[in-house]
Scaffold this motif. Structure first.
Motif: not given
Length: 190
Positions: A151-163
């Motif tokens: 709702t408040n814009g575009t975000w780029y998330k950096v994640f690792l996984g799945p564990y």
């Protein structure tokens, strides 16, 4: 003219003519003598050392300080059998209670909550996310960038996984901390 310290300076002696009696007295070598107090201390110390040595010698030669030689103790006859004494009776009842006690084994279920992921950052621009992904790669781990429209814009998330287990995610989190990549959070995979 430089300032001179007249107070701490030793007074100068007047020089007498070379042939006078005072000049002959001053040229004779002075004899060094010990003060009376030092002589008394040295004498008392030598007397104490001598008395101590005499006391040790007296103890060494006195017949009252000699240890008498005792005879060998008599041994028991060889024909008697060596037997152990009977063990004492138990005062406590817990020993018998432990022999009769049963251990209850419970049934425990370990609930697996599911796979985990570790999110290390969320950025407005993809370039910032790529920089973090490269830093994680230098630490020896592989990460993924996910684009999320909210709702408040575009975000780029950096994640690792799945564990599969949280412990594995914690291990990688500590590895990232050693490489100065902090603020990673472990979440359930959704």
């Amino acid at each position: 003219m430089p300032n001179q310290d007249y107070i701490s300076r030793k007074p100068t002696k007047k020089k007498s003519p070379k042939g006078s009696a005072k000049a002959k007295k001053n040229s004779a070598p002075a004899k060094a003598t010990l003060p009376l107090k030092s002589k008394v201390i040295i004498l008392v110390t030598l007397l104490c050392i001598g008395a101590f040595g005499y006391g040790l010698w007296a103890l060494k030669t006195a017949p009252s300080t000699k240890v008498p030689v005792t005879e060998k103790p008599q041994t028991a006859p060889e024909n008697e059998a060596k037997t152990l004494p009977e063990p004492p009776k138990e005062k406590w009842s817990y020993v018998k209670g432990l022999e009769q006690k049963e251990v209850e084994v419970g049934q425990y279920e370990v609930k697996e909550k599911g796979p985990y992921k570790m999110q290390c950052g969320s950025f407005r621009t993809q370039k910032q996310a790529e920089v973090l992904k490269a830093n994680i790669a230098f630490a020896g781990l592989e990460s993924t960038i996910q684009k999320v429209d909210g709702t408040n814009g575009t975000w780029y998330k950096v994640f690792l996984g799945p564990y599969q287990r949280k412990r594995l995610a914690e291990k990688d989190k500590h590895n990232l901390r050693r490489n100065n990549i902090n603020h990673c959070q472990i979440w359930l995979w959704r």
